[in-house]
Design a protein around this motif. Structure first.
Motif, PDB file in Angstrom:
ATOM      1  N   ILE A  23       3.900  -4.875   8.885  1.00 45.72           N
ATOM      2  CA  ILE A  23       3.388  -5.608   7.741  1.00 45.72           C
ATOM      3  C   ILE A  23       3.247  -4.598   6.612  1.00 45.72           C
ATOM      4  CG2 ILE A  23       1.459  -6.928   6.790  1.00 45.72           C
ATOM      5  CD1 ILE A  23       2.947  -8.478   8.946  1.00 45.72           C
ATOM      6  N   VAL A  24       4.002  -4.810   5.567  1.00 42.84           N
ATOM      7  CA  VAL A  24       3.897  -3.972   4.384  1.00 42.84           C
ATOM      8  C   VAL A  24       2.986  -4.734   3.434  1.00 42.84           C
ATOM      9  CG1 VAL A  24       5.151  -2.891   2.498  1.00 42.84           C
ATOM     10  CG2 VAL A  24       6.206  -3.063   4.750  1.00 42.84           C
ATOM     11  N   LEU A  25       1.793  -4.220   3.232  1.00 40.37           N
ATOM     12  CA  LEU A  25       0.777  -4.946   2.478  1.00 40.37           C
ATOM     13  C   LEU A  25       0.522  -4.277   1.138  1.00 40.37           C
ATOM     14  CD1 LEU A  25      -1.324  -7.299   2.734  1.00 40.37           C
ATOM     15  CD2 LEU A  25      -2.928  -5.549   3.457  1.00 40.37           C
ATOM     16  N   ASP A  26       0.605  -5.071   0.100  1.00 36.21           N
ATOM     17  CA  ASP A  26       0.271  -4.622  -1.248  1.00 36.21           C
ATOM     18  C   ASP A  26      -0.854  -5.530  -1.719  1.00 36.21           C
ATOM     19  OD1 ASP A  26       0.153  -3.684  -3.824  1.00 36.21           O
ATOM     20  OD2 ASP A  26       2.014  -4.635  -4.474  1.00 36.21           O
ATOM     21  N   ALA A  27      -2.079  -5.017  -1.721  1.00 38.34           N
ATOM     22  CA  ALA A  27      -3.235  -5.851  -2.050  1.00 38.34           C
ATOM     23  C   ALA A  27      -3.744  -5.556  -3.455  1.00 38.34           C
ATOM     24  CB  ALA A  27      -4.347  -5.638  -1.034  1.00 38.34           C
ATOM     25  N   ASP A  28      -3.889  -6.612  -4.225  1.00 32.59           N
ATOM     26  CA  ASP A  28      -4.467  -6.542  -5.559  1.00 32.59           C
ATOM     27  C   ASP A  28      -5.965  -6.258  -5.429  1.00 32.59           C
ATOM     28  OD1 ASP A  28      -5.876  -8.353  -7.849  1.00 32.59           O
ATOM     29  OD2 ASP A  28      -3.982  -7.528  -8.572  1.00 32.59           O
TER      30      ASP A  28
END
Length: 168
Positions: free
Chosen positions: A5-10
């Motif tokens: 899971i490649v997660l980019d969280a604001d």
């Protein structure tokens, strides 16, 4: 299966929640309830990119890719074809299923309107998005019923109540 899971969280998304773990659990549950449960036994890594962002970014993506100039809760961008799901049993390069993008303001508003914890509503949308990556859709009553049934079973695996009964 190795699920990356490649997660980019604001910054709007609460950092005290393990969104990457939730995304992985939701994706695994969706895969288990799909027509492709063998992906769970894939010999090669399977990747899903999850972007947790805001309404503005989702509105721009929705306008560009779907011609709808408004935010929505979740967008899915599949990158693999169903024949690739079966070939995942053979060793090889990573299988990129696609991207899931969620809009914080819309997700939070919907969760509040439905009196649901944001985490549970987000898990539902992650399951929903994963099923889209696996080729499921809800364009007519038959496909919508099938997809909702798969979502409900996947969410039960996560200990989350049927969102369609809660909404009714």
């Amino acid at each position: 299966m190795t699920l990356d899971i490649v997660l980019d969280a604001d910054e709007d998304w609460d950092s005290s929640t393990d969104w990457a773990r939730l995304a992985e659990d939701a994706a695994r549950a969706a895969i288990a309830e799909s027509a492709f449960p063998a992906l769970a036994e894939a010999a090669r890594p399977v990747e899903i990119s999850v972007v947790l962002t805001d309404d503005e970014q989702v509105r721009a993506l929705n306008a560009e890719w779907r011609g709808k100039d408004k935010p929505t809760n979740v967008l899915s961008f599949p990158q693999a074809e169903p024949d690739e799901f079966e070939s995942a049993r053979q060793p090889g390069p990573e299988l990129m299923l696609g991207d899931i993008v969620l809009a914080y303001e819309t997700c939070a508003r919907e969760a509040e309107e439905k009196a649901l914890p944001l985490r549970a509503h987000t898990a539902h949308l992650m399951v929903h998005g994963t099923l889209h990556l696996l080729g499921y859709d809800h364009l007519d009553d038959s496909t919508a019923e099938d997809m909702e049934a798969r979502e409900t079973r996947a969410l039960a695996r996560l200990g989350i109540a049927n969102p369609y009964e809660v909404a009714a």
